[in-house]
Design a protein around this motif. Structure first.
Motif, mmCIF file in Angstrom:
data_model
loop_
_atom_site.group_PDB
_atom_site.id
_atom_site.type_symbol
_atom_site.label_atom_id
_atom_site.label_comp_id
_atom_site.label_asym_id
_atom_site.label_seq_id
_atom_site.Cartn_x
_atom_site.Cartn_y
_atom_site.Cartn_z
ATOM 1 N N GLU A 212 -8.203 17.104 20.579
ATOM 2 C CA GLU A 212 -9.615 17.389 20.825
ATOM 3 C C GLU A 212 -10.542 16.358 20.190
ATOM 4 O OE1 GLU A 212 -10.714 20.306 22.575
ATOM 5 O OE2 GLU A 212 -8.590 20.454 23.075
ATOM 6 N N THR A 213 -10.008 15.470 19.376
ATOM 7 C CA THR A 213 -10.831 14.507 18.642
ATOM 8 C C THR A 213 -11.049 13.234 19.457
ATOM 9 O OG1 THR A 213 -8.801 13.761 17.559
ATOM 10 C CG2 THR A 213 -10.139 15.374 16.392
ATOM 11 N N MET B 170 -7.782 9.252 24.799
ATOM 12 C CA MET B 170 -8.212 10.636 24.709
ATOM 13 C C MET B 170 -9.130 10.915 25.895
ATOM 14 S SD MET B 170 -6.551 10.947 21.929
ATOM 15 C CE MET B 170 -6.940 12.586 21.313
ATOM 16 N N GLN B 171 -8.915 12.026 26.600
ATOM 17 C CA GLN B 171 -9.706 12.313 27.790
ATOM 18 C C GLN B 171 -9.862 13.833 27.943
ATOM 19 O OE1 GLN B 171 -8.131 13.688 31.051
ATOM 20 N NE2 GLN B 171 -6.800 14.418 29.407
ATOM 21 N N SER B 172 -10.770 14.235 28.827
ATOM 22 C CA SER B 172 -11.070 15.661 28.982
ATOM 23 C C SER B 172 -10.979 16.142 30.434
ATOM 24 C CB SER B 172 -12.486 15.958 28.443
ATOM 25 O OG SER B 172 -13.452 15.171 29.121
ATOM 26 N N VAL C 252 -6.516 18.916 31.098
ATOM 27 C CA VAL C 252 -6.145 19.499 29.803
ATOM 28 C C VAL C 252 -5.299 20.741 30.035
ATOM 29 C CG1 VAL C 252 -8.254 18.624 28.735
ATOM 30 C CG2 VAL C 252 -8.197 20.962 29.604
ATOM 31 N N GLY D 37 -8.212 24.012 25.685
ATOM 32 C CA GLY D 37 -9.309 23.381 24.965
ATOM 33 C C GLY D 37 -10.070 22.411 25.844
ATOM 34 N N HIS D 38 -10.523 21.303 25.222
ATOM 35 C CA HIS D 38 -11.373 20.351 25.933
ATOM 36 C C HIS D 38 -10.788 18.959 26.015
ATOM 37 C CE1 HIS D 38 -14.524 23.387 25.840
ATOM 38 N NE2 HIS D 38 -14.301 23.535 24.541
ATOM 39 N N GLY D 39 -9.596 18.740 25.478
ATOM 40 C CA GLY D 39 -9.045 17.400 25.475
ATOM 41 C C GLY D 39 -7.532 17.384 25.590
ATOM 42 N N ALA D 40 -7.010 16.246 26.018
ATOM 43 C CA ALA D 40 -5.577 15.961 26.044
ATOM 44 C C ALA D 40 -5.437 14.452 25.968
ATOM 45 C CB ALA D 40 -4.921 16.509 27.311
ATOM 46 N N TYR E 288 0.212 12.977 30.859
ATOM 47 C CA TYR E 288 -0.724 13.630 29.934
ATOM 48 C C TYR E 288 0.062 14.562 29.022
ATOM 49 C CZ TYR E 288 -4.239 12.093 33.336
ATOM 50 O OH TYR E 288 -5.029 11.351 34.182
ATOM 51 N N ASP F 243 -0.429 17.540 25.701
ATOM 52 C CA ASP F 243 -1.376 18.420 25.020
ATOM 53 C C ASP F 243 -0.601 19.472 24.239
ATOM 54 O OD1 ASP F 243 -3.853 19.397 24.276
ATOM 55 O OD2 ASP F 243 -4.424 20.138 26.249
#
Length: 265
Positions: A32-33, A52-54, A57, A60-63, A245, A247
């Motif tokens: 998520e960072t 890092m991308q959104s 996923v 949450g909001h990122g992977a 990807y 996560d």
């Protein structure tokens, strides 16, 4: 988000002795960072290969997105092996697994719809027994445990004493959906070794027996041995890029009394 309950140390590539930690390992990375967390060493990927991308996923909001291009982190083949290239996340040195200690790993992987399905060696996750010397007999050994995806076939393999065994195999198109993976492992050359694996919550491997190479002067492995985990894209050299990807990575040290993952709430 990142949850860490163990002190992280220098990159594993610099380690010559097993890292010590009085606190049992229990870490989580939801990616998520804005930048890669310090749970990961950066020595196994080419700059720019890990993003890092959104957009895609698991939770949450990122992977993290990993793209391997031809000759990324290139290694020439040895002893007749094919040349290889890789972009992988290597766990930080402090997360190294110790011989005869049980651990649980879990993570999720997504392959996009245009992911190439080709008959080329591809490893998407692996556990390596640490050799420690470029001149030791063990230097070019295969991972003791690996997840492979070759020609549309998903395989979980074990490699001991230069003999590869398939613990699980399934022809499956993994593209366009998340795959949840969970492993419980105890690495040891003794009969008390254990490998359990679940895919999307379904048990696929339950193995008891030796799970590591003997740690002797003949093999070059330290005694007791230790093991490191990588996930990403490791393959024979080919011109076409690949993207995957990842996560929801978790690793925790297990107590001997912990129940199997399939029964835990």
């Amino acid at each position: 988000s990142v949850v860490v309950s163990v002190l992280l140390a220098a990159p594993f590539a610099q380690a010559q002795t097993s890292p010590a930690s009085a606190t049992p390992i229990d870490v989580y990375d939801g990616f998520e960072t804005p930048t890669l967390s310090n749970l990961w060493d950066t020595s196994r990927f080419t700059p720019g290969a890990v993003e890092m991308q959104s957009a895609i996923v698991r939770s949450g909001h990122g992977a993290v997105r990993i793209t391997v291009h031809s000759r990324d982190t290139f290694e020439a083949g040895q002893n007749g092996d094919a040349d290889s290239e890789r972009d992988e996340l290597l766990e930080a040195r402090a997360l190294t697994s110790h011989e005869a200690t049980p651990y649980e790993f879990s993570w999720s992987m997504y392959l996009p719809a245009d992911f190439p399905i080709v008959p080329v060696r591809l490893v998407v996750a692996q556990w390596k027994q640490y050799c420690g010397s470029d001149t030791a007999p063990c230097e070019d050994d295969s991972p003791v445990l690996a997840v492979r995806y070759i020609g549309g076939v998903l395989r979980i393999t074990q490699d001991l004493a230069h003999q590869q065994t398939t613990l699980y195999q399934e022809k499956r198109d993994l593209r366009g959906r998340w795959l949840d993976l969970r492993f419980q492992v105890r690495f040891t050359p003794q009969p008390a070794g254990r490998i359990r694996a679940w895919l999307d919550g379904n048990p696929v491997v339950d193995f008891t027996g030796p799970t590591a190479n003997p740690d002797t002067a003949a093999t070059g492995y330290a005694s007791p041995s230790y093991f490191y985990f990588k996930m990403g894209l490791y393959r024979n050299v080919m011109p076409q890029p690949m993207t995957a990807y990842f996560d929801e990575y978790r690793k925790r040290q297990l107590a001997e009394s912990d129940p199997p993952a399939s029964t835990r709430k």
